[in-house]
Design a protein around this motif. Structure first.
Motif, PDB file in Angstrom:
ATOM      1  N   ALA A  38       0.818  -1.215   0.000  1.00 29.78           N
ATOM      2  CA  ALA A  38       0.000   0.000   0.000  1.00 29.78           C
ATOM      3  C   ALA A  38       0.852   1.264   0.000  1.00 29.78           C
ATOM      4  O   ALA A  38       0.375   2.345  -0.370  1.00 29.78           O
ATOM      5  CB  ALA A  38      -0.923  -0.008   1.218  1.00 29.78           C
ATOM      6  N   ASP A  39       2.127   1.151   0.397  1.00 30.52           N
ATOM      7  CA  ASP A  39       3.027   2.305   0.428  1.00 30.52           C
ATOM      8  C   ASP A  39       3.671   2.587  -0.916  1.00 30.52           C
ATOM      9  O   ASP A  39       4.373   3.593  -1.064  1.00 30.52           O
ATOM     10  CB  ASP A  39       4.138   2.092   1.468  1.00 30.52           C
ATOM     11  CG  ASP A  39       3.610   1.968   2.885  1.00 30.52           C
ATOM     12  OD1 ASP A  39       2.553   2.557   3.164  1.00 30.52           O
ATOM     13  OD2 ASP A  39       4.257   1.288   3.707  1.00 30.52           O
ATOM     14  N   LEU A  40       3.453   1.716  -1.889  1.00 24.17           N
ATOM     15  CA  LEU A  40       4.150   1.839  -3.174  1.00 24.17           C
ATOM     16  C   LEU A  40       3.969   3.204  -3.835  1.00 24.17           C
ATOM     17  O   LEU A  40       4.961   3.818  -4.259  1.00 24.17           O
ATOM     18  CB  LEU A  40       3.709   0.712  -4.110  1.00 24.17           C
ATOM     19  CG  LEU A  40       4.341   0.667  -5.505  1.00 24.17           C
ATOM     20  CD1 LEU A  40       5.859   0.539  -5.416  1.00 24.17           C
ATOM     21  CD2 LEU A  40       3.749  -0.494  -6.307  1.00 24.17           C
ATOM     22  N   PRO A  41       2.744   3.731  -3.952  1.00 25.05           N
ATOM     23  CA  PRO A  41       2.600   5.031  -4.627  1.00 25.05           C
ATOM     24  C   PRO A  41       3.421   6.141  -3.983  1.00 25.05           C
ATOM     25  O   PRO A  41       3.963   7.009  -4.679  1.00 25.05           O
ATOM     26  CB  PRO A  41       1.101   5.313  -4.524  1.00 25.05           C
ATOM     27  CG  PRO A  41       0.465   3.971  -4.381  1.00 25.05           C
ATOM     28  CD  PRO A  41       1.437   3.170  -3.555  1.00 25.05           C
ATOM     29  N   ALA A  42       3.540   6.127  -2.660  1.00 27.17           N
ATOM     30  CA  ALA A  42       4.299   7.166  -1.956  1.00 27.17           C
ATOM     31  C   ALA A  42       5.799   6.990  -2.129  1.00 27.17           C
ATOM     32  O   ALA A  42       6.557   7.976  -2.075  1.00 27.17           O
ATOM     33  CB  ALA A  42       3.937   7.165  -0.475  1.00 27.17           C
ATOM     34  N   LEU A  43       6.261   5.771  -2.330  1.00 23.04           N
ATOM     35  CA  LEU A  43       7.696   5.505  -2.442  1.00 23.04           C
ATOM     36  C   LEU A  43       8.235   5.809  -3.844  1.00 23.04           C
ATOM     37  O   LEU A  43       9.398   6.200  -4.001  1.00 23.04           O
ATOM     38  CB  LEU A  43       7.975   4.034  -2.103  1.00 23.04           C
ATOM     39  CG  LEU A  43       7.750   3.609  -0.661  1.00 23.04           C
ATOM     40  CD1 LEU A  43       7.791   2.083  -0.561  1.00 23.04           C
ATOM     41  CD2 LEU A  43       8.789   4.229   0.263  1.00 23.04           C
ATOM     42  N   LEU A  44       7.424   5.626  -4.858  1.00 22.43           N
ATOM     43  CA  LEU A  44       7.914   5.683  -6.237  1.00 22.43           C
ATOM     44  C   LEU A  44       8.576   7.006  -6.623  1.00 22.43           C
ATOM     45  O   LEU A  44       9.599   6.985  -7.319  1.00 22.43           O
ATOM     46  CB  LEU A  44       6.766   5.363  -7.208  1.00 22.43           C
ATOM     47  CG  LEU A  44       6.380   3.896  -7.317  1.00 22.43           C
ATOM     48  CD1 LEU A  44       5.169   3.728  -8.231  1.00 22.43           C
ATOM     49  CD2 LEU A  44       7.546   3.055  -7.831  1.00 22.43           C
ATOM     50  N   PRO A  45       8.051   8.155  -6.227  1.00 24.09           N
ATOM     51  CA  PRO A  45       8.677   9.391  -6.699  1.00 24.09           C
ATOM     52  C   PRO A  45      10.120   9.584  -6.236  1.00 24.09           C
ATOM     53  O   PRO A  45      10.864  10.375  -6.841  1.00 24.09           O
ATOM     54  CB  PRO A  45       7.766  10.496  -6.115  1.00 24.09           C
ATOM     55  CG  PRO A  45       6.462   9.818  -5.855  1.00 24.09           C
ATOM     56  CD  PRO A  45       6.828   8.425  -5.463  1.00 24.09           C
ATOM     57  N   ASP A  46      10.541   8.895  -5.181  1.00 22.08           N
ATOM     58  CA  ASP A  46      11.859   9.132  -4.594  1.00 22.08           C
ATOM     59  C   ASP A  46      12.912   8.109  -4.987  1.00 22.08           C
ATOM     60  O   ASP A  46      14.038   8.165  -4.499  1.00 22.08           O
ATOM     61  CB  ASP A  46      11.747   9.165  -3.059  1.00 22.08           C
ATOM     62  CG  ASP A  46      10.890  10.326  -2.577  1.00 22.08           C
ATOM     63  OD1 ASP A  46      10.968  11.402  -3.192  1.00 22.08           O
ATOM     64  OD2 ASP A  46      10.146  10.138  -1.600  1.00 22.08           O
ATOM     65  N   VAL A  47      12.559   7.145  -5.850  1.00 13.04           N
ATOM     66  CA  VAL A  47      13.531   6.132  -6.246  1.00 13.04           C
ATOM     67  C   VAL A  47      13.894   6.310  -7.719  1.00 13.04           C
ATOM     68  O   VAL A  47      13.135   6.895  -8.491  1.00 13.04           O
ATOM     69  CB  VAL A  47      13.027   4.702  -5.972  1.00 13.04           C
ATOM     70  CG1 VAL A  47      12.820   4.491  -4.485  1.00 13.04           C
ATOM     71  CG2 VAL A  47      11.744   4.400  -6.738  1.00 13.04           C
ATOM     72  N   GLU A  48      15.066   5.798  -8.072  1.00 14.01           N
ATOM     73  CA  GLU A  48      15.576   5.968  -9.435  1.00 14.01           C
ATOM     74  C   GLU A  48      15.481   4.699 -10.273  1.00 14.01           C
ATOM     75  O   GLU A  48      15.429   4.765 -11.506  1.00 14.01           O
ATOM     76  CB  GLU A  48      17.030   6.442  -9.370  1.00 14.01           C
ATOM     77  CG  GLU A  48      17.170   7.793  -8.692  1.00 14.01           C
ATOM     78  CD  GLU A  48      18.543   8.018  -8.095  1.00 14.01           C
ATOM     79  OE1 GLU A  48      19.258   8.905  -8.604  1.00 14.01           O
ATOM     80  OE2 GLU A  48      18.896   7.305  -7.130  1.00 14.01           O
ATOM     81  N   ILE A  49      15.473   3.542  -9.606  1.00  9.75           N
ATOM     82  CA  ILE A  49      15.355   2.261 -10.297  1.00  9.75           C
ATOM     83  C   ILE A  49      14.345   1.405  -9.536  1.00  9.75           C
ATOM     84  O   ILE A  49      14.425   1.278  -8.312  1.00  9.75           O
ATOM     85  CB  ILE A  49      16.706   1.521 -10.378  1.00  9.75           C
ATOM     86  CG1 ILE A  49      17.729   2.364 -11.148  1.00  9.75           C
ATOM     87  CG2 ILE A  49      16.545   0.155 -11.043  1.00  9.75           C
ATOM     88  CD1 ILE A  49      19.133   1.791 -11.145  1.00  9.75           C
ATOM     89  N   VAL A  50      13.391   0.834 -10.256  1.00  7.93           N
ATOM     90  CA  VAL A  50      12.374  -0.044  -9.679  1.00  7.93           C
ATOM     91  C   VAL A  50      12.517  -1.409 -10.342  1.00  7.93           C
ATOM     92  O   VAL A  50      12.494  -1.510 -11.574  1.00  7.93           O
ATOM     93  CB  VAL A  50      10.957   0.510  -9.913  1.00  7.93           C
ATOM     94  CG1 VAL A  50       9.906  -0.425  -9.316  1.00  7.93           C
ATOM     95  CG2 VAL A  50      10.823   1.913  -9.335  1.00  7.93           C
ATOM     96  N   ILE A  51      12.684  -2.466  -9.542  1.00 15.30           N
ATOM     97  CA  ILE A  51      12.856  -3.812 -10.081  1.00 15.30           C
ATOM     98  C   ILE A  51      11.697  -4.676  -9.613  1.00 15.30           C
ATOM     99  O   ILE A  51      11.501  -4.883  -8.406  1.00 15.30           O
ATOM    100  CB  ILE A  51      14.205  -4.428  -9.655  1.00 15.30           C
ATOM    101  CG1 ILE A  51      15.355  -3.541 -10.148  1.00 15.30           C
ATOM    102  CG2 ILE A  51      14.345  -5.844 -10.206  1.00 15.30           C
ATOM    103  CD1 ILE A  51      16.740  -4.050  -9.759  1.00 15.30           C
ATOM    104  N   LEU A  52      10.926  -5.181 -10.563  1.00  9.98           N
ATOM    105  CA  LEU A  52       9.741  -5.987 -10.270  1.00  9.98           C
ATOM    106  C   LEU A  52      10.073  -7.466 -10.342  1.00  9.98           C
ATOM    107  O   LEU A  52      10.628  -7.945 -11.338  1.00  9.98           O
ATOM    108  CB  LEU A  52       8.627  -5.689 -11.271  1.00  9.98           C
ATOM    109  CG  LEU A  52       8.264  -4.228 -11.551  1.00  9.98           C
ATOM    110  CD1 LEU A  52       7.083  -4.157 -12.518  1.00  9.98           C
ATOM    111  CD2 LEU A  52       7.957  -3.496 -10.271  1.00  9.98           C
ATOM    112  N   SER A  53       9.699  -8.216  -9.304  1.00  8.23           N
ATOM    113  CA  SER A  53       9.852  -9.672  -9.330  1.00  8.23           C
ATOM    114  C   SER A  53       8.645 -10.369  -8.731  1.00  8.23           C
ATOM    115  O   SER A  53       8.730 -11.533  -8.336  1.00  8.23           O
ATOM    116  CB  SER A  53      11.128 -10.100  -8.586  1.00  8.23           C
ATOM    117  OG  SER A  53      11.055  -9.743  -7.211  1.00  8.23           O
ATOM    118  N   LEU A  54       7.511  -9.669  -8.663  1.00 11.26           N
ATOM    119  CA  LEU A  54       6.294 -10.262  -8.126  1.00 11.26           C
ATOM    120  C   LEU A  54       5.748 -11.340  -9.062  1.00 11.26           C
ATOM    121  O   LEU A  54       5.981 -11.299 -10.271  1.00 11.26           O
ATOM    122  CB  LEU A  54       5.223  -9.183  -7.947  1.00 11.26           C
ATOM    123  CG  LEU A  54       5.434  -8.154  -6.833  1.00 11.26           C
ATOM    124  CD1 LEU A  54       4.410  -7.049  -6.963  1.00 11.26           C
ATOM    125  CD2 LEU A  54       5.348  -8.819  -5.468  1.00 11.26           C
TER     126      LEU A  54
END
Length: 325
Positions: A200-216
């Motif tokens: 549930a915190d994902l939307p708030a975290l995204l603006p502050d990161v430079e690389i997102v790696i999905l493995s779900l």
């Protein structure tokens, strides 16, 4: 748990075999044999499920890795376990006959998939496709590119693949955060403790990161998790790496970003990507054709997992990696 055919049945059990394993290729059978002598009474046969079964009961059936597995071949015979060759199972498990236990291939593909996740991230950051094209054209094209070092990386999924990615990222001096279903602190060998936030915190975290790696994994709970609204939360120039399932990302929404964010994908939706699909030429997108686990690490690890399942079955223990039905 593992009953035998009635006396008089023909086939492997009539030869005194106490546990029969079938694998789809001679190569996999050889890799299993290379791990040392099989226990007495254990036999491994090559059966790709396109011909009649070799016995009325098979204790462990290993279907093919790629292609359409013919689970209808199991109708009318007794099967102790179907041992899949992939981590993902959502597209397969409902096709396995009811009542037959199914195990996935956790521990097999995680290292190779994590390697590819880092390879994609590095290739995108250091703009390797640009340099390959310049080499093909005979052009000496120097450029100042982005590093992986010092980047803020968000791992979306911290299962086997996510942890393997984290271990490999640790040597690149990155700042790692993770997202999973529940918030916690996760201790990872070689990495230490990392903060794991709730999904549930994902939307708030995204603006502050430079690389997102999905493995779900795939499935209804994660379908198009990265839709237009979620992609819009990512910072300009951020990189999205997907080695989980293609359905995690809304492909049309990604194309519509038109290069504002970058993407490096091993999985996509649809697969295989149709000729003329706009993702082929979308700016800032690099992809490989779903080859995360397709490496020399695979076959020996599948062989080791099959040997583990044999040992557990002989001991009367529950199979490893059993997926609830």
């Amino acid at each position: 748990m593992h009953s035998r055919p009635a006396p008089g049945c023909q086939g492997a059990y009539a030869r005194g075999v106490s546990l029969l394993v079938t694998v789809p290729t001679a190569e996999l059978a050889a890799d299993i044999a290379a791990r040392g002598p099989l226990p007495d009474g254990v036999e491994v046969q090559v059966w790709d499920m396109t011909t009649p079964p070799p016995a009325p009961r098979i204790d462990i059936v290993v279907p093919s890795y790629l292609g359409r597995q013919r689970f209808s071949a199991l109708d009318g015979i007794e099967v102790g376990l179907v041992q899949g060759q992939m981590i993902g199972y959502e597209a397969v498990i409902d096709r396995v006959p009811a009542g037959v236990p199914f195990a996935n291939a956790a521990t097999v593909h995680e290292p190779a998939t994590a390697e590819l996740a880092l390879a994609l991230a590095l290739a995108a950051q250091r703009e390797l496709p640009r340099f390959v094209r310049s080499q093909d054209a005979g052009v000496w094209d120097r450029a100042f590119t982005s590093s992986l070092a010092d980047r803020r990386v968000l791992l979306v999924g911290i299962g086997g693949v996510g942890k393997a990615v984290a271990r490999r990222l640790a040597g690149f001096e990155t700042s790692i955060t993770a997202v999973a279903q529940t918030a916690r602190t996760e201790a990872i060998d070689g990495v230490g403790e990392i903060a794991v936030h709730a999904l549930a915190d994902l939307p708030a975290l995204l603006p502050d990161v430079e690389i997102v790696i999905l493995s779900l994994p795939g499935g209804s709970a994660t379908h198009r998790l990265f839709d237009a609204a979620m992609l819009a939360r990512m910072a300009d120039g951020a990189l999205l790496v997907n080695v989980g399932r293609g359905t995690l990302v809304d492909t049309d929404a990604l194309v519509a970003e038109n290069g504002r964010i970058r993407a490096a994908l091993d999985v996509m939706d649809p697969e295989p990507l149709p000729e003329g699909h706009p993702l082929w030429t979308a700016p800032g997108v690099l992809f490989t054709p779903h080859v995360g686990g397709a490496s020399t690490a695979m076959s020996p690890r599948i062989a080791a997992l099959v040997r583990t399942q044999i040992d557990r079955m002989l001991a009367g223990a529950e199979p490893a990696n059993l997926i609830p039905r």
